[in-house]
Design a protein around this motif. Structure first.
Motif, PDB file in Angstrom:
ATOM      1  N   ALA A  67      46.977  88.517  27.602  1.00 50.61           N
ATOM      2  CA  ALA A  67      47.454  87.219  27.103  1.00 50.61           C
ATOM      3  C   ALA A  67      47.126  86.100  28.088  1.00 50.61           C
ATOM      4  CB  ALA A  67      48.958  87.281  26.837  1.00 50.61           C
ATOM      5  N   LYS A  90      53.048  75.606  19.966  1.00 49.70           N
ATOM      6  CA  LYS A  90      52.766  76.462  21.131  1.00 49.70           C
ATOM      7  C   LYS A  90      53.935  77.404  21.413  1.00 49.70           C
ATOM      8  CE  LYS A  90      49.470  73.398  23.370  1.00 49.70           C
ATOM      9  NZ  LYS A  90      49.075  72.609  24.545  1.00 49.70           N
ATOM     10  N   ALA A  91      55.163  76.866  21.342  1.00 52.01           N
ATOM     11  CA  ALA A  91      56.346  77.693  21.606  1.00 52.01           C
ATOM     12  C   ALA A  91      56.533  78.727  20.496  1.00 52.01           C
ATOM     13  CB  ALA A  91      57.575  76.802  21.739  1.00 52.01           C
ATOM     14  N   ASP A  94      53.935  81.460  20.783  1.00 52.49           N
ATOM     15  CA  ASP A  94      54.290  82.286  21.943  1.00 52.49           C
ATOM     16  C   ASP A  94      55.445  83.228  21.594  1.00 52.49           C
ATOM     17  OD1 ASP A  94      53.690  82.550  24.895  1.00 52.49           O
ATOM     18  OD2 ASP A  94      55.845  82.246  24.993  1.00 52.49           O
ATOM     19  N   MET A  95      56.435  82.720  20.883  1.00 53.19           N
ATOM     20  CA  MET A  95      57.588  83.547  20.489  1.00 53.19           C
ATOM     21  C   MET A  95      57.156  84.707  19.614  1.00 53.19           C
ATOM     22  SD  MET A  95      60.910  82.383  18.245  1.00 53.19           S
ATOM     23  CE  MET A  95      59.969  82.012  16.748  1.00 53.19           C
ATOM     24  N   HIS A  97      54.123  85.960  19.323  1.00 51.10           N
ATOM     25  CA  HIS A  97      53.222  86.836  20.067  1.00 51.10           C
ATOM     26  C   HIS A  97      54.020  87.781  20.955  1.00 51.10           C
ATOM     27  CE1 HIS A  97      49.798  87.538  23.065  1.00 51.10           C
ATOM     28  NE2 HIS A  97      49.612  88.287  22.030  1.00 51.10           N
ATOM     29  N   ARG A  98      55.044  87.248  21.619  1.00 50.98           N
ATOM     30  CA  ARG A  98      55.893  88.098  22.461  1.00 50.98           C
ATOM     31  C   ARG A  98      56.624  89.137  21.624  1.00 50.98           C
ATOM     32  NH1 ARG A  98      57.776  86.826  27.491  1.00 50.98           N
ATOM     33  NH2 ARG A  98      56.330  85.476  28.560  1.00 50.98           N
ATOM     34  N   ARG A  99      57.042  88.747  20.447  1.00 47.69           N
ATOM     35  CA  ARG A  99      57.720  89.726  19.596  1.00 47.69           C
ATOM     36  C   ARG A  99      56.767  90.861  19.223  1.00 47.69           C
ATOM     37  NH1 ARG A  99      61.038  88.914  13.903  1.00 47.69           N
ATOM     38  NH2 ARG A  99      60.816  91.099  13.276  1.00 47.69           N
ATOM     39  N   GLU A 101      54.157  91.834  20.901  1.00 46.43           N
ATOM     40  CA  GLU A 101      53.926  92.648  22.104  1.00 46.43           C
ATOM     41  C   GLU A 101      55.116  93.560  22.397  1.00 46.43           C
ATOM     42  OE1 GLU A 101      52.968  89.370  24.894  1.00 46.43           O
ATOM     43  OE2 GLU A 101      51.041  90.372  25.162  1.00 46.43           O
ATOM     44  N   ASN A 102      56.324  92.996  22.395  1.00 46.24           N
ATOM     45  CA  ASN A 102      57.504  93.747  22.843  1.00 46.24           C
ATOM     46  C   ASN A 102      58.014  94.749  21.817  1.00 46.24           C
ATOM     47  OD1 ASN A 102      57.489  92.324  25.240  1.00 46.24           O
ATOM     48  ND2 ASN A 102      58.882  90.750  24.494  1.00 46.24           N
TER      49      ASN A 102
ATOM     50  N   SER B  68      59.240  81.411  25.874  1.00 48.19           N
ATOM     51  CA  SER B  68      58.755  80.508  24.824  1.00 48.19           C
ATOM     52  C   SER B  68      59.567  79.217  24.816  1.00 48.19           C
ATOM     53  CB  SER B  68      58.828  81.188  23.453  1.00 48.19           C
ATOM     54  OG  SER B  68      58.193  82.453  23.497  1.00 48.19           O
ATOM     55  N   ARG B  71      58.155  77.280  27.596  1.00 46.67           N
ATOM     56  CA  ARG B  71      56.870  76.697  27.164  1.00 46.67           C
ATOM     57  C   ARG B  71      57.114  75.379  26.422  1.00 46.67           C
ATOM     58  NH1 ARG B  71      52.021  76.494  28.483  1.00 46.67           N
ATOM     59  NH2 ARG B  71      52.074  78.722  28.925  1.00 46.67           N
TER      60      ARG B  71
END
Lengths: 202, 202
Positions: A67, A90-91, A94-95, A97-99, A101-102, B68, B71
């Motif tokens: 990332a 963007k936020a 990112d949120m 994308h993190r979900r 990933e995690n 996020s 960010r």
């Protein structure tokens, strides 16, 4: 720039798809991870984390973490935006994308490393943790199926990095026989849509 | 804006310190997580993830995931930059921040939830995984001690989000008796330096 990677591995694929969507081509070098090349001094001197993918910049810095490499590419080549255009986008990207990933990508990795032969190395294994992670990934696929009933892409109406990571995760899930997309109508349709993009072949 | 959070918890503290470094004040509302308020419809209707912290924007969108939220704040209030100023800095800060999250903060959370009473709820527990995670966190502290022998802050010469997450992680490690900073000279000095910033009291 130069990308250290390994064909067929899900993490390098995230970066290759990201680059393909930007129409950016950079030289690559394969690090023989099954042969242990990522733990040899030649590579560790460049990239102490020993992780692939890793990106070497034109000034010799090395960035690891898929990332973070994508963040670098996004800053250098902002169009098309794959990580959002304004503060809220963007936020939000990112949120999501993190979900992904995690809750999906990392649990599938845990299943692979803990409950299967994994890379065949001698790392610590906890099969029960692997099985729990497999169930966590399956639960996330069900949630994503519900989400995709009402939107075209994972973080909203625009294709972006969350879709890229989810595609790599789901193709891994299929190869590990964790998931059969026939169970999930909306996820199946989304998967057909993102897999039809030329970048998916990267 | 409004921040849903819980005093004393490490994840909301990351966002509070980030806001304090930006000198941005926003209203907060405490969600009674030990009492289960994060799983009640009033909160889930706003924030389906049920996670805190969560930020409600002035237009009613809700962003969860601490990083996020940071960010979003960074984009709205770019000065002082806590996530890097140019492409290389942004990618480098992101890489170090992810390392702190993946190798230190999340393993400490796994130890807390799997090997201690945690939040006292009925979630799945795997004590062996918790113990392994504790050792992973301790190994990372040793690596950070080595790193901080040759730089002032975790991602380089500038204080930033990686330091904020590391501070919250290390204070959690101390409260869980996972770490005694007297073992780590350089990490101890760094900890004194970042703890002396007014934001650390946030």
């Amino acid at each position: 720039m130069k990308l250290y990677e390994h064909p067929g591995f899900p993490n390098p694929r995230r970066v290759r798809i990201f680059l393909a969507e930007k129409s950016v081509e950079i030289p690559t070098e394969t690090i023989d991870v099954p042969g242990g090349a990522h733990q040899r001094p030649e590579f560790l001197n460049k990239n102490p984390s020993g992780l692939i993918p890793a990106l070497e910049t034109d000034t010799g810095e090395v960035i690891s973490e898929s990332a973070s490499i994508c963040r670098y590419i996004e800053e250098l080549y902002p169009t098309p935006a794959l990580m959002g255009e304004n503060a809220l986008e963007k936020a939000t990207v990112d949120m999501w994308h993190r979900r992904i990933e995690n809750q999906l990508f990392n649990p599938l990795g845990a299943y692979f490393h803990h409950s299967t032969q994994g890379l065949g190395d001698d790392r610590y294994r906890n099969a029960e943790w692997g099985e729990h992670s497999r169930e966590q990934a399956r639960a996330e696929l069900k949630k994503l199926d519900t989400l995709l009933a009402s939107r075209d892409y994972i973080s909203g109406e625009q294709y972006g990095i969350a879709d890229i990571t989810a595609l790599c995760a789901i193709d891994l899930a299929q190869s590990l026989k964790v998931a059969n997309l026939d169970e999930f109508e909306h996820l199946h349709n989304w998967h057909s849509r993102v897999s039809a993009r030329p970048s998916a072949a990267a």
